[in-house]
Design a protein around this motif. Sequence first.
Motif, PDB file in Angstrom:
ATOM      1  N   ASN A  96      33.314  25.349  39.907  1.00  0.00           N
ATOM      2  CA  ASN A  96      33.281  26.589  40.698  1.00  0.00           C
ATOM      3  C   ASN A  96      34.670  27.208  40.833  1.00  0.00           C
ATOM      4  O   ASN A  96      34.834  28.430  40.773  1.00  0.00           O
ATOM      5  CB  ASN A  96      32.692  26.317  42.079  1.00  0.00           C
ATOM      6  N   SER A 110      35.595  28.746  37.611  1.00  0.00           N
ATOM      7  CA  SER A 110      34.821  29.976  37.413  1.00  0.00           C
ATOM      8  C   SER A 110      35.406  31.142  38.212  1.00  0.00           C
ATOM      9  O   SER A 110      35.522  32.262  37.706  1.00  0.00           O
ATOM     10  CB  SER A 110      33.365  29.732  37.820  1.00  0.00           C
ATOM     11  N   ARG A 111      35.789  30.867  39.449  1.00  0.00           N
ATOM     12  CA  ARG A 111      36.400  31.920  40.270  1.00  0.00           C
ATOM     13  C   ARG A 111      37.718  32.381  39.676  1.00  0.00           C
ATOM     14  O   ARG A 111      38.020  33.581  39.661  1.00  0.00           O
ATOM     15  CB  ARG A 111      36.608  31.406  41.702  1.00  0.00           C
ATOM     16  N   GLU A 112      38.534  31.442  39.202  1.00  0.00           N
ATOM     17  CA  GLU A 112      39.815  31.828  38.606  1.00  0.00           C
ATOM     18  C   GLU A 112      39.607  32.686  37.356  1.00  0.00           C
ATOM     19  O   GLU A 112      40.301  33.696  37.151  1.00  0.00           O
ATOM     20  CB  GLU A 112      40.617  30.578  38.259  1.00  0.00           C
ATOM     21  N   LEU A 113      38.628  32.278  36.518  1.00  0.00           N
ATOM     22  CA  LEU A 113      38.365  33.076  35.328  1.00  0.00           C
ATOM     23  C   LEU A 113      37.835  34.462  35.693  1.00  0.00           C
ATOM     24  O   LEU A 113      38.198  35.472  35.073  1.00  0.00           O
ATOM     25  CB  LEU A 113      37.349  32.340  34.439  1.00  0.00           C
ATOM     26  N   HIS A 114      36.999  34.494  36.705  1.00  0.00           N
ATOM     27  CA  HIS A 114      36.447  35.778  37.142  1.00  0.00           C
ATOM     28  C   HIS A 114      37.547  36.706  37.657  1.00  0.00           C
ATOM     29  O   HIS A 114      37.623  37.892  37.302  1.00  0.00           O
ATOM     30  CB  HIS A 114      35.396  35.528  38.227  1.00  0.00           C
ATOM     31  N   ASP A 115      38.447  36.155  38.488  1.00  0.00           N
ATOM     32  CA  ASP A 115      39.545  36.964  39.026  1.00  0.00           C
ATOM     33  C   ASP A 115      40.466  37.449  37.917  1.00  0.00           C
ATOM     34  O   ASP A 115      40.936  38.604  37.922  1.00  0.00           O
ATOM     35  CB  ASP A 115      40.339  36.157  40.057  1.00  0.00           C
ATOM     36  N   THR A 116      40.735  36.620  36.953  1.00  0.00           N
ATOM     37  CA  THR A 116      41.610  36.998  35.842  1.00  0.00           C
ATOM     38  C   THR A 116      40.992  38.119  35.014  1.00  0.00           C
ATOM     39  O   THR A 116      41.657  39.094  34.631  1.00  0.00           O
ATOM     40  CB  THR A 116      41.888  35.778  34.949  1.00  0.00           C
ATOM     41  N   ALA A 117      39.670  37.953  34.755  1.00  0.00           N
ATOM     42  CA  ALA A 117      38.993  38.986  33.964  1.00  0.00           C
ATOM     43  C   ALA A 117      38.981  40.324  34.693  1.00  0.00           C
ATOM     44  O   ALA A 117      39.216  41.391  34.087  1.00  0.00           O
ATOM     45  CB  ALA A 117      37.562  38.535  33.658  1.00  0.00           C
ATOM     46  N   VAL A 118      38.697  40.282  36.007  1.00  0.00           N
ATOM     47  CA  VAL A 118      38.692  41.523  36.800  1.00  0.00           C
ATOM     48  C   VAL A 118      40.064  42.188  36.791  1.00  0.00           C
ATOM     49  O   VAL A 118      40.197  43.412  36.630  1.00  0.00           O
ATOM     50  CB  VAL A 118      38.238  41.226  38.239  1.00  0.00           C
ATOM     51  N   HIS A 119      41.118  41.393  36.952  1.00  0.00           N
ATOM     52  CA  HIS A 119      42.480  41.927  36.960  1.00  0.00           C
ATOM     53  C   HIS A 119      42.812  42.563  35.609  1.00  0.00           C
ATOM     54  O   HIS A 119      43.408  43.658  35.542  1.00  0.00           O
ATOM     55  CB  HIS A 119      43.465  40.814  37.286  1.00  0.00           C
TER      56      HIS A 119
END
Length: 270
Positions: free
Chosen positions: A229, A232-241
């Motif tokens: 989890n 997943s959050r780190e990847l999600h934040d990176t992609a959004v940025h």
Amino acid sequence: MDVSVHCPCYHIHMESQKEHDNRRLLHTAAWIWLSYLVALLAIDMVIYANRFGPMVMMYHFLNFLPAVIFLVMSYNHESEPQNLLSTNLMILLITVLPITVNQFFDLRLPPAPLSNLEGLAIRQLPVLIIGLILVAWTFKRSGIILFTIGISLFEILLVFLFRGFNIPRLSALLLIITIRMVCFLVVGIFINLLLQSLRAKQQDLQLANEQISHYASTLETLTITRERNRMSRELHDTAVHTLSGLAVQLETASAYMDVEPQTSKQLVNQ
């Protein structure tokens, strides 16, 4: 959570451990019985000296024969449900046959210490104690009571059948059998209580080990899930940025397109 319900390996392990303990007990009983007979044979060779004739040899042969059969059976002990029948036969073998053998040799052995009927009853006492331990290990207290009273009545019955009521020192023999019966009842019940307590503690310990293993497995699964989890959050934040940055750059390129086309092209290439 009851691990014994959700973990079949618990029951399998307990049954395997029980069978292993049964085999080890039977092996130990067999070798103790044979060792005692060897020691008894050595003592009789000293006691009888030059009188060690066919009758004494026959007496020891008939005592060794069931012990050897018992040893062979202990190494061929079957699994459930045959093992209970096999254990019962072995208990009869270690108790009934030695008592029966005594009835054929009283007063026919050359005179020596413990060569009379009450003496032979004392000779067989260690063997019967082994049988008592097997009964206490296998059965409940009712089985111990039945076993102890049964072998006493069986021996008295054999005495009367083979020799009648005119037996020298009959009262001494009956006293020995009675004392042995009382002692067997007391010792057998105490052994059974100790075994029940030991088995209960063993089951509690095994259950605790299974619970620890279960909790450790659950904790490991939970740790892996949390780590997934987090990643997943780190990847999600990176992609959004990253996508936000691209959107700003595209807007900038669009704004420069009419004013400075070269700058706009550089921004698009970036």
